[in-house]
Design an enzyme around this catalytic site. Structure first.
Site, PDB file in Angstrom:
ATOM      1  N   SER A 187       0.822  -1.202   0.000  1.00 55.23           N
ATOM      2  CA  SER A 187       0.000   0.000   0.000  1.00 55.23           C
ATOM      3  C   SER A 187       0.861   1.259   0.000  1.00 55.23           C
ATOM      4  O   SER A 187       1.560   1.538  -0.965  1.00 55.23           O
ATOM      5  CB  SER A 187      -0.955  -0.052   1.193  1.00 55.23           C
ATOM      6  OG  SER A 187      -1.997   0.879   1.058  1.00 55.23           O
ATOM      7  N   ASP A 359      -9.987  -5.936  -3.623  1.00 60.36           N
ATOM      8  CA  ASP A 359      -9.334  -4.823  -2.933  1.00 60.36           C
ATOM      9  C   ASP A 359     -10.123  -3.541  -3.173  1.00 60.36           C
ATOM     10  O   ASP A 359     -10.241  -3.077  -4.306  1.00 60.36           O
ATOM     11  CB  ASP A 359      -7.902  -4.665  -3.455  1.00 60.36           C
ATOM     12  CG  ASP A 359      -7.064  -3.709  -2.623  1.00 60.36           C
ATOM     13  OD1 ASP A 359      -7.643  -2.785  -2.016  1.00 60.36           O
ATOM     14  OD2 ASP A 359      -5.841  -3.897  -2.606  1.00 60.36           O
ATOM     15  N   HIS A 390      -7.388  -6.061   0.240  1.00 58.67           N
ATOM     16  CA  HIS A 390      -6.214  -5.247   0.544  1.00 58.67           C
ATOM     17  C   HIS A 390      -5.467  -5.749   1.778  1.00 58.67           C
ATOM     18  O   HIS A 390      -4.226  -5.776   1.801  1.00 58.67           O
ATOM     19  CB  HIS A 390      -6.656  -3.793   0.760  1.00 58.67           C
ATOM     20  CG  HIS A 390      -5.550  -2.797   0.730  1.00 58.67           C
ATOM     21  ND1 HIS A 390      -4.865  -2.480  -0.428  1.00 58.67           N
ATOM     22  CD2 HIS A 390      -5.003  -2.029   1.706  1.00 58.67           C
ATOM     23  CE1 HIS A 390      -3.959  -1.556  -0.166  1.00 58.67           C
ATOM     24  NE2 HIS A 390      -4.014  -1.276   1.120  1.00 58.67           N
TER      25      HIS A 390
END
Length: 419
Positions: A187, A359, A390
Site C-alpha cells: 500500500s 481490494d 487489501h
C-alpha cells in the site's frame, strides 16, 4: 546522513511493548477464550516477537537529512540458519502501509508471516518504519508531543519517500555490503517507493526488484465510499486538525478515545471512518477473528494527518502528484504554483505489481494504469483467490499459499535476471 548506533535488541528496549498493550490489558477480561499466545503477542513489540519465536533480532537506527530518527528491525537469518551462507544472503527490505509498522510482516507468526518466511528462505530481512509511527517517533529538534508548533507532524508520504527511504536503504547497503536489495512495499509502502525513484532516480540502481503489494498511487477507478466522501474535505480536515493541535492520528489511546467520542456520531463528516474501517479489515472470509486482539495490539501505529490529506488530494484531483501546500509554498518548494506530477518514467526498477480482485482500497484497474506508466513493468499479477482483498496481503489465514509462496518465486526470478 548520520548513522546512529546499532543496538542488539536484547536489553536495548527493556520494558517497551506494543503500541496498544495497555488497551489489550483492559480488554483481557472480555476476551475469554482468546488463546494466551495471542494476548501475549498483542502486547509484545517487534523485537519481543522475534525473541519469543527464536529468531535473531537487531534494532538499527538512522537519521534522515531533515532530522527524523527512524528505527529498523532486522532478521539477519532464519531460525534454523537457512540454507545460504550469511555473507551471501540477498537482502529484502519490507515497508509497511499507512498507519502501520514493521509488525505487519510478523503478527501472523512463524511459518505464516512474510518476515519469517523470507528469513527462513535464506534472505537477510530488513523491516522499515516510517517517520511518525510507534517505532520512529523521534526527531533531533522537534517534539512529537508538542501541541504548539506541530512541526514534527508536518510531513506526508512525499517526505517518507524522499528522505526516509534513502536514509534506510543507504544504511542497509552499508551494513550488509550488498549492492542491491529487493523492495517489498504494501500500500503506502509502494507509494513511497514510487516517490523515491521518481524524485531520486539514482536510487533505481540500488534495487533488484520492486514487489508492489497493492501499491497506492492512482485512484481514477476508486469506488471506496469513505475515500470519496472525505477527499473533497482534505484541506479543511488537515487545517482543522493542526489548529486543534492534532497532527498525529491514531498513534495513541487518547487520540482514539477523542476521535470516537467526537466523530463517531452520525452528523460528523468523519463518521464513515468509524463504520467502514474495522469492518473493511475483518470482512475477509479468511480473516481469523481470534487474531483480532493481536492486530489491534499493533495497529494502528500512528501517522500524520497530512499523509491522509495527501491521498485525499490524489483522489480529489485525479492525479499522482506531490503534496499541494498552497500556491506560494508550491512556488517556493517546486518552482511552480501547482504541485508537479511524479515522473514515473524515471522508475526503471523491474516492477512486479500484485493485486487482489476484491481490494477496495487500491482498485486493480488503477494498478494496471500504474503499470502502463512504469517503463519496466515485468507483470501485473492477480492473487488466485477472487475474494482476496487489501488486508489479506498481511492477515489472511491462507496468504502463504495464495501469495507468499508465489512471491518467493518472483524474487528468485528477479535475481536470475539481475545478476
Amino acid at each position: 546522513m548520520m548513522l546512529l548506533i546499532l543496538f542488539l535488541c536484547i536489553g536495548a528496549v527493556a520494558g517497551r511493548r506494543s503500541p496498544h498493550a495497555e488497551y489489550i490489558e483492559e480488554l483481557e477480561q472480555s476476551l475469554v477464550g482468546t488463546p494466551s499466545d495471542v494476548l501475549e503477542d498483542a502486547k509484545l513489540d517487534v523485537p519481543g516477537l522475534l525473541i519469543k519465536y527464536g529468531y535473531p533480532s537487531e534494532i538499527h537506527s538512522v537519521e534522515t537529512e531533515d532530522g527524523y530518527i527512524l528505527e529498523m528491525h532486522r532478521i539477519p537469518h532464519g531460525r534454523n540458519e537457512g540454507s545460504r551462507p550469511k555473507q551471501n544472503r540477498p537482502v529484502v527490505f519490507l515497508m509497511h502501509g499507512l498507519l502501520s509498522s514493521s509488525a505487519d510482516f510478523l503478527v501472523l507468526g512463524p511459518s505464516t508471516a512474510l518476515g519469517y518466511i523470507l528469513s527462513d528462505a535464506g534472505y537477510d530481512v530488513w523491516l522499515g518504519n516510517a517517520r511518525g509511527n510507534f517505532y520512529s517517533r523521534n526527531h533531533r529538534r522537534h517534539n512529537p508531543d508538542s501541541l504548539i508548533t506541530q512541526r514534527f507532524w508536518k510531513f506526508s508520504w512525499d517526505e517518507i519517500g524522499n528522505y526516509d527511504l534513502p536514509a534506510m536503504i543507504d544504511y542497509v547497503l552499508e551494513v550488509t555490503g550488498q549492492q542491491k536489495v529487493h523492495y517489498v512495499g504494501h500500500s503506502q509502502g509502494g507509494t513511497t517507493f514510487l516517490v523515491l525513484n521518481s524524485l531520486r532516480p539514482e536510487y533505481n540502481e540500488k534495487f533488484i526488484s520492486f514487489q508492489g503489494l497493492a501499491p497506492a498511487s492512482f485512484f481514477t477507478y476508486n469506488e471506496h465510499s469513505t475515500f470519496n466522501a472525505l477527499a473533497p474535505y482534505e484541506n479543511v480536515l488537515e487545517s482543522a486538525a493542526f489548529a486543534m493541535g492534532v497532527g498525529e492520528i491514531f498513534g495513541n489511546r487518547e487520540f482514539m478515545t477523542w476521535f470516537a467520542t467526537n466523530h463517531c456520531i452520525e452528523d460528523s463528516i468523519l463518521f464513515p471512518l468509524c463504520t467502514n474501517t474495522l469492518p473493511g479489515i475483518t470482512s475477509s472470509e479468511y480473516f481469523n477473528s481470534t487474531l483480532l486482539p493481536l492486530i489491534l495490539g499493533h495497529t494502528p501505529a500512528g501517522a500524520s494527518i497530512r499523509q491522509v490529506a495527501h491521498y485525499g488530494q490524489c483522489i480529489r484531483f485525479d492525479a499522482f502528484r506531490r503534496y499541494d501546500h498552497d500556491p506560494i509554498r508550491n512556488l517556493i518548494n517546486y518552482g511552480q504554483l501547482q504541485p508537479p506530477n511524479y515522473d514515473l518514467s524515471k522508475i526503471t526498477v523491474p516492477a512486479y505489481l500484485h493485486y487482489g480482485l476484491k481490494d477496495r482500497q487500491v482498485d486493480y484497474r488503477d494498478l494496471y494504469l500504474l503499470a502502463r506508466k512504469l517503463p519496466n513493468t515485468i507483470g501485473v499479477y492477480k492473487v488466485a483467490r477472487d475474494s482476496f482483498n487489501h488486508f489479506d496481503f498481511l492477515w489472511a489465514s491462507d496468504v502463504k499459499e495464495m501469495f507468499y509462496d508465489r512471491l518467493l518465486e518472483y524474487l528468485k526470478l528477479a535475481e536470475t535476471q539481475c545478476f
